[in-house]
Design a protein around this motif. Structure first.
Motif, PDB file in Angstrom:
ATOM      1  N   CYS A  98       0.826  -1.214   0.000  1.00 52.51           N
ATOM      2  CA  CYS A  98       0.000   0.000   0.000  1.00 52.51           C
ATOM      3  C   CYS A  98       0.856   1.258   0.000  1.00 52.51           C
ATOM      4  CB  CYS A  98      -0.915   0.021   1.225  1.00 52.51           C
ATOM      5  SG  CYS A  98      -2.051  -1.375   1.317  1.00 52.51           S
ATOM      6  N   ARG A  99       0.468   2.207  -0.821  1.00 52.26           N
ATOM      7  CA  ARG A  99       1.173   3.497  -0.907  1.00 52.26           C
ATOM      8  C   ARG A  99       1.232   4.162   0.466  1.00 52.26           C
ATOM      9  NH1 ARG A  99      -2.087   7.000  -4.265  1.00 52.26           N
ATOM     10  NH2 ARG A  99      -1.989   5.144  -5.500  1.00 52.26           N
ATOM     11  N   ASP A 100       0.104   4.183   1.178  1.00 52.88           N
ATOM     12  CA  ASP A 100       0.068   4.691   2.554  1.00 52.88           C
ATOM     13  C   ASP A 100       0.419   3.504   3.449  1.00 52.88           C
ATOM     14  OD1 ASP A 100      -0.549   5.529   5.139  1.00 52.88           O
ATOM     15  OD2 ASP A 100      -2.314   6.665   4.505  1.00 52.88           O
ATOM     16  N   THR A 101       1.623   3.473   3.952  1.00 48.97           N
ATOM     17  CA  THR A 101       2.145   2.299   4.665  1.00 48.97           C
ATOM     18  C   THR A 101       1.392   1.976   5.956  1.00 48.97           C
ATOM     19  OG1 THR A 101       3.834   3.648   5.762  1.00 48.97           O
ATOM     20  CG2 THR A 101       4.445   2.552   3.684  1.00 48.97           C
ATOM     21  N   ARG A 102       0.582   2.895   6.449  1.00 44.43           N
ATOM     22  CA  ARG A 102      -0.229   2.590   7.639  1.00 44.43           C
ATOM     23  C   ARG A 102      -1.222   1.465   7.352  1.00 44.43           C
ATOM     24  NH1 ARG A 102      -2.752   8.323   9.016  1.00 44.43           N
ATOM     25  NH2 ARG A 102      -3.225   8.074   6.803  1.00 44.43           N
ATOM     26  N   PHE A 103      -1.514   1.228   6.070  1.00 41.10           N
ATOM     27  CA  PHE A 103      -2.491   0.204   5.707  1.00 41.10           C
ATOM     28  C   PHE A 103      -1.858  -1.133   5.345  1.00 41.10           C
ATOM     29  CE2 PHE A 103      -4.626   4.228   5.224  1.00 41.10           C
ATOM     30  CZ  PHE A 103      -5.783   3.991   5.957  1.00 41.10           C
ATOM     31  N   ASN A 104      -0.552  -1.236   5.444  1.00 42.28           N
ATOM     32  CA  ASN A 104       0.109  -2.531   5.262  1.00 42.28           C
ATOM     33  C   ASN A 104      -0.001  -3.307   6.562  1.00 42.28           C
ATOM     34  OD1 ASN A 104       1.031  -2.111   2.609  1.00 42.28           O
ATOM     35  ND2 ASN A 104       2.792  -0.962   3.352  1.00 42.28           N
ATOM     36  N   GLY A 105      -0.356  -4.582   6.452  1.00 40.28           N
ATOM     37  CA  GLY A 105      -0.392  -5.412   7.659  1.00 40.28           C
ATOM     38  C   GLY A 105      -1.613  -6.301   7.741  1.00 40.28           C
ATOM     39  N   HIS A 106      -1.800  -6.873   8.913  1.00 45.35           N
ATOM     40  CA  HIS A 106      -2.831  -7.863   9.213  1.00 45.35           C
ATOM     41  C   HIS A 106      -4.147  -7.171   9.586  1.00 45.35           C
ATOM     42  CE1 HIS A 106      -4.077 -11.373  12.074  1.00 45.35           C
ATOM     43  NE2 HIS A 106      -4.714 -11.422  10.928  1.00 45.35           N
ATOM     44  N   PHE A 107      -5.228  -7.564   8.910  1.00 49.68           N
ATOM     45  CA  PHE A 107      -6.571  -7.025   9.168  1.00 49.68           C
ATOM     46  C   PHE A 107      -7.539  -8.173   9.432  1.00 49.68           C
ATOM     47  CE2 PHE A 107      -4.615  -3.563   7.002  1.00 49.68           C
ATOM     48  CZ  PHE A 107      -5.286  -2.409   7.368  1.00 49.68           C
ATOM     49  N   VAL A 108      -8.504  -7.934  10.301  1.00 51.40           N
ATOM     50  CA  VAL A 108      -9.587  -8.890  10.520  1.00 51.40           C
ATOM     51  C   VAL A 108     -10.910  -8.130  10.503  1.00 51.40           C
ATOM     52  CG1 VAL A 108      -8.204 -10.525  11.858  1.00 51.40           C
ATOM     53  CG2 VAL A 108      -9.456  -8.739  13.043  1.00 51.40           C
ATOM     54  N   SER A 125     -10.436  -4.132  10.412  1.00 49.87           N
ATOM     55  CA  SER A 125      -9.597  -3.308  11.288  1.00 49.87           C
ATOM     56  C   SER A 125      -8.213  -3.912  11.383  1.00 49.87           C
ATOM     57  CB  SER A 125     -10.202  -3.233  12.699  1.00 49.87           C
ATOM     58  OG  SER A 125     -11.418  -2.542  12.665  1.00 49.87           O
ATOM     59  N   SER A 126      -7.226  -3.032  11.415  1.00 51.90           N
ATOM     60  CA  SER A 126      -5.840  -3.476  11.520  1.00 51.90           C
ATOM     61  C   SER A 126      -5.602  -4.117  12.877  1.00 51.90           C
ATOM     62  CB  SER A 126      -4.904  -2.282  11.351  1.00 51.90           C
ATOM     63  OG  SER A 126      -3.575  -2.683  11.593  1.00 51.90           O
ATOM     64  N   MET A 127      -4.840  -5.194  12.864  1.00 54.14           N
ATOM     65  CA  MET A 127      -4.459  -5.852  14.112  1.00 54.14           C
ATOM     66  C   MET A 127      -3.162  -5.260  14.648  1.00 54.14           C
ATOM     67  SD  MET A 127      -6.931  -7.747  14.708  1.00 54.14           S
ATOM     68  CE  MET A 127      -6.292  -8.571  16.147  1.00 54.14           C
ATOM     69  N   ARG A 128      -2.561  -4.384  13.860  1.00 52.80           N
ATOM     70  CA  ARG A 128      -1.308  -3.744  14.263  1.00 52.80           C
ATOM     71  C   ARG A 128      -1.647  -2.511  15.087  1.00 52.80           C
ATOM     72  NH1 ARG A 128       2.797  -0.980  10.114  1.00 52.80           N
ATOM     73  NH2 ARG A 128       0.795  -0.261   9.370  1.00 52.80           N
ATOM     74  N   SER A 129      -1.124  -2.449  16.267  1.00 52.17           N
ATOM     75  CA  SER A 129      -1.366  -1.310  17.140  1.00 52.17           C
ATOM     76  C   SER A 129      -0.389  -0.198  16.803  1.00 52.17           C
ATOM     77  CB  SER A 129      -1.199  -1.736  18.597  1.00 52.17           C
ATOM     78  OG  SER A 129      -1.391  -0.633  19.443  1.00 52.17           O
ATOM     79  N   LEU A 130      -0.920   0.930  16.400  1.00 59.04           N
ATOM     80  CA  LEU A 130      -0.093   2.099  16.116  1.00 59.04           C
ATOM     81  C   LEU A 130      -0.392   3.145  17.176  1.00 59.04           C
ATOM     82  CD1 LEU A 130      -0.653   2.305  12.262  1.00 59.04           C
ATOM     83  CD2 LEU A 130       1.317   1.355  13.456  1.00 59.04           C
ATOM     84  N   ASP A 131       0.620   3.861  17.582  1.00 60.05           N
ATOM     85  CA  ASP A 131       0.439   4.867  18.633  1.00 60.05           C
ATOM     86  C   ASP A 131      -0.651   5.870  18.275  1.00 60.05           C
ATOM     87  OD1 ASP A 131       2.443   3.714  20.153  1.00 60.05           O
ATOM     88  OD2 ASP A 131       4.002   5.000  19.317  1.00 60.05           O
ATOM     89  N   ALA A 132      -0.722   6.223  17.007  1.00 63.73           N
ATOM     90  CA  ALA A 132      -1.655   7.259  16.577  1.00 63.73           C
ATOM     91  C   ALA A 132      -3.085   6.760  16.381  1.00 63.73           C
ATOM     92  CB  ALA A 132      -1.169   7.887  15.288  1.00 63.73           C
ATOM     93  N   GLY A 133      -3.307   5.429  16.277  1.00 64.59           N
ATOM     94  CA  GLY A 133      -4.659   4.934  16.058  1.00 64.59           C
ATOM     95  C   GLY A 133      -4.694   3.627  15.302  1.00 64.59           C
TER      96      GLY A 133
END
Length: 143
Positions: A98-108, A125-133
């Motif tokens: 994904c161009r916006d790397t916040r959307f790379n990862g595991h989703f359920v 929803s992303s299963m990756r916890s990011l500090d910002a959300g």
């Protein structure tokens, strides 16, 4: 008295409507529609404007999930299984490239079919916890 021709037309129309509604009684198959990408903060809601891109999703009979959202340069791959009924699915996938790397990862999330209105909705929803959300992907898709 009803004519045989009118009776045949009525039966054909009924069968056509039933066949069209039936394709939304299960979640397998090819889907397409607008995918909404947004980033939500726990206390304040959405961070920045959401982005909408056309995408596709293929759900195989064995539960394998494949998809693409070309404008976002995202590919999707994962698995699915029945959720409450065979019309709905639990989806577990990985978004990559994904161009916006916040959307790379595991989703359920879930795919919920709406047979009378001939569409399904997805919320992941992303299963990756990011500090910002949390990164979220939603879609309204059709066969």
């Amino acid at each position: 008295m009803r004519s045989p021709l009118l009776a045949a037309i009525a039966v054909t129309s009924t069968l056509t409507v039933c066949a069209q509604a039936q394709e939304y009684t299960h979640y397998h198959g090819a889907w397409s529609g607008p995918f909404l990408f947004y980033f939500a903060q726990p206390d304040t809601g959405a961070e920045g404007p959401p982005a909408v891109f056309t995408g596709t999703l293929q759900i195989e009979l064995d539960g394998a999930v494949y998809g693409a959202v070309p404008e976002a340069t995202c590919t999707l791959a994962g698995s699915s299984m029945d959720y409450i009924t065979p019309a709905n699915a639990s989806i577990d996938l990985v978004a990559s490239g994904c161009r916006d790397t916040r959307f790379n990862g595991h989703f359920v999330g879930k795919l919920i079919n709406n047979p009378p209105l001939k569409y399904a909705s997805i919320r992941l929803s992303s299963m990756r916890s990011l500090d910002a959300g949390t990164a979220q992907i939603s879609a309204i898709i059709r066969h």
